[in-house]
Design a protein around this motif. Structure first.
Motif, PDB file in Angstrom:
ATOM      1  N   HIS A 107      24.193  43.502  37.142  1.00 55.70           N
ATOM      2  CA  HIS A 107      24.675  42.847  38.370  1.00 55.70           C
ATOM      3  C   HIS A 107      25.953  43.391  38.909  1.00 55.70           C
ATOM      4  O   HIS A 107      27.144  43.238  37.998  1.00 55.70           O
ATOM      5  N   VAL A 108      26.256  43.456  40.124  1.00 55.81           N
ATOM      6  CA  VAL A 108      27.664  43.704  40.617  1.00 55.81           C
ATOM      7  C   VAL A 108      28.069  42.584  41.527  1.00 55.81           C
ATOM      8  O   VAL A 108      27.579  41.876  42.396  1.00 55.81           O
ATOM      9  N   THR A 109      29.485  42.158  41.053  1.00 55.42           N
ATOM     10  CA  THR A 109      30.104  41.087  41.709  1.00 55.42           C
ATOM     11  C   THR A 109      31.267  41.550  42.295  1.00 55.42           C
ATOM     12  O   THR A 109      32.242  42.407  42.085  1.00 55.42           O
ATOM     13  N   GLY A 110      31.206  41.506  43.659  1.00 53.98           N
ATOM     14  CA  GLY A 110      32.102  41.937  44.669  1.00 53.98           C
ATOM     15  C   GLY A 110      33.432  41.012  44.761  1.00 53.98           C
ATOM     16  O   GLY A 110      33.585  39.947  44.226  1.00 53.98           O
ATOM     17  N   PRO A 111      34.521  41.503  45.319  1.00 56.71           N
ATOM     18  CA  PRO A 111      35.661  40.629  45.371  1.00 56.71           C
ATOM     19  C   PRO A 111      35.678  39.227  45.841  1.00 56.71           C
ATOM     20  O   PRO A 111      34.954  39.187  46.966  1.00 56.71           O
ATOM     21  N   GLY A 112      36.041  38.368  45.332  1.00 55.03           N
ATOM     22  CA  GLY A 112      36.138  37.029  45.685  1.00 55.03           C
ATOM     23  C   GLY A 112      34.757  36.424  45.262  1.00 55.03           C
ATOM     24  O   GLY A 112      34.500  35.134  45.459  1.00 55.03           O
ATOM     25  N   GLU A 113      33.805  36.998  44.730  1.00 57.23           N
ATOM     26  CA  GLU A 113      32.546  36.305  44.068  1.00 57.23           C
ATOM     27  C   GLU A 113      32.734  36.131  42.684  1.00 57.23           C
ATOM     28  O   GLU A 113      33.516  36.669  42.042  1.00 57.23           O
ATOM     29  N   THR A 114      31.715  35.346  42.185  1.00 55.13           N
ATOM     30  CA  THR A 114      31.844  34.802  40.751  1.00 55.13           C
ATOM     31  C   THR A 114      30.641  35.450  40.248  1.00 55.13           C
ATOM     32  O   THR A 114      29.330  35.708  40.684  1.00 55.13           O
ATOM     33  N   THR A 115      30.771  35.845  38.975  1.00 51.91           N
ATOM     34  CA  THR A 115      29.825  36.476  38.024  1.00 51.91           C
ATOM     35  C   THR A 115      28.672  35.606  37.855  1.00 51.91           C
ATOM     36  O   THR A 115      28.788  34.275  37.972  1.00 51.91           O
ATOM     37  N   THR A 157      35.931  35.276  38.535  1.00 49.30           N
ATOM     38  CA  THR A 157      35.710  35.394  40.142  1.00 49.30           C
ATOM     39  C   THR A 157      36.663  36.838  40.004  1.00 49.30           C
ATOM     40  O   THR A 157      37.695  37.110  39.823  1.00 49.30           O
ATOM     41  N   ALA A 158      35.903  37.754  40.688  1.00 46.44           N
ATOM     42  CA  ALA A 158      36.452  38.995  40.909  1.00 46.44           C
ATOM     43  C   ALA A 158      37.755  38.956  41.996  1.00 46.44           C
ATOM     44  O   ALA A 158      37.705  38.120  42.857  1.00 46.44           O
ATOM     45  N   ARG A 159      38.901  39.546  41.505  1.00 46.37           N
ATOM     46  CA  ARG A 159      40.024  39.417  42.503  1.00 46.37           C
ATOM     47  C   ARG A 159      39.794  40.300  43.612  1.00 46.37           C
ATOM     48  O   ARG A 159      39.013  40.972  43.836  1.00 46.37           O
ATOM     49  N   PRO A 160      40.733  40.199  44.634  1.00 49.14           N
ATOM     50  CA  PRO A 160      40.377  40.998  46.052  1.00 49.14           C
ATOM     51  C   PRO A 160      40.257  42.551  45.740  1.00 49.14           C
ATOM     52  O   PRO A 160      39.663  43.116  46.690  1.00 49.14           O
ATOM     53  N   PHE A 161      40.913  43.036  44.693  1.00 48.88           N
ATOM     54  CA  PHE A 161      40.837  44.435  44.662  1.00 48.88           C
ATOM     55  C   PHE A 161      39.994  44.610  43.428  1.00 48.88           C
ATOM     56  O   PHE A 161      40.250  45.618  42.602  1.00 48.88           O
ATOM     57  N   GLU A 162      38.985  43.997  43.162  1.00 51.26           N
ATOM     58  CA  GLU A 162      38.083  44.241  42.108  1.00 51.26           C
ATOM     59  C   GLU A 162      36.519  44.070  42.018  1.00 51.26           C
ATOM     60  O   GLU A 162      36.115  43.053  42.930  1.00 51.26           O
ATOM     61  N   VAL A 163      35.812  44.859  41.295  1.00 49.55           N
ATOM     62  CA  VAL A 163      34.500  44.676  41.229  1.00 49.55           C
ATOM     63  C   VAL A 163      34.117  44.479  39.831  1.00 49.55           C
ATOM     64  O   VAL A 163      34.623  45.440  39.061  1.00 49.55           O
ATOM     65  N   LEU A 164      33.099  43.751  39.614  1.00 51.62           N
ATOM     66  CA  LEU A 164      32.872  43.429  38.095  1.00 51.62           C
ATOM     67  C   LEU A 164      31.194  43.824  38.021  1.00 51.62           C
ATOM     68  O   LEU A 164      30.547  43.435  38.886  1.00 51.62           O
ATOM     69  N   ILE A 165      30.916  44.576  37.107  1.00 47.75           N
ATOM     70  CA  ILE A 165      29.528  44.958  36.677  1.00 47.75           C
ATOM     71  C   ILE A 165      29.081  44.092  35.408  1.00 47.75           C
ATOM     72  O   ILE A 165      30.034  44.697  34.380  1.00 47.75           O
ATOM     73  N   THR A 166      28.243  43.303  35.576  1.00 49.05           N
ATOM     74  CA  THR A 166      27.870  42.683  34.307  1.00 49.05           C
ATOM     75  C   THR A 166      26.479  42.928  33.819  1.00 49.05           C
ATOM     76  O   THR A 166      25.601  43.227  34.822  1.00 49.05           O
TER      77      THR A 166
END
Length: 152
Positions: free
Chosen positions: A59-67, A78-87
């Motif tokens: 799953h991809v979590t965009g800026p401001g979204e929660t995993t 929660t992804a920071r404004p300049f961050e994308v999390l892939i889990t």
């Protein structure tokens, strides 16, 4: 002296415009890059497919979204404004780390063995395949945002 004050005010206006434009300009680029990494991770994870639950859990979590709740961070990041999390991981797939790194054989007290599982990396190779392209895309978006803010 008045000219310097006008220059400072103009610079301040441009920096404020930059502060507002950069997050909105960079978000789609970050998400697109994250989706590409996730797509490659899903493709590479095919080698370890049994039920498909691991592949579906990436799953991809965009800026401001929660995993997602059952991901690696347990829905607490929660992804920071300049961050994308892939889990990877959910209620059906809690074994991403075992597939990525493999396992060694262990003996239980009753003499049975867990068996060993060779590593089938999918996450790190997907990142390495896409890192340079993502960095270049992000740099282009930043330069464009800087130019637009400077010209306003």
């Amino acid at each position: 002296m008045a000219k310097m004050v006008e220059g400072v005010e103009a610079l301040t206006r441009k920096l404020e415009a930059l502060r507002d434009k950069v997050p909105e300009a960079i978000r789609p680029v970050l998400v697109k890059s994250g989706e590409e990494v996730a797509a490659d991770a899903r493709t590479l994870a095919e080698a370890s497919r049994r039920s498909g639950s691991l592949i579906e859990s990436i799953h991809v979590t965009g800026p401001g979204e929660t995993t997602p709740a059952h991901s690696t961070d347990g829905g607490q990041r929660t992804a920071r404004p300049f961050e994308v999390l892939i889990t990877a991981g959910n209620t059906k797939a809690r074994h991403a780390h075992l597939v990525e790194g493999g396992t060694v054989e262990r003996q239980h007290k009753d003499g049975t063995s867990t068996g060993a599982m060779p590593a089938r990396p999918f996450f790190n190779p997907a990142w390495r395949l896409n890192r340079r392209k993502a960095q270049q895309r992000i740099n282009r978006a930043l330069r464009k945002a800087f130019r637009e803010a400077a010209n306003d």
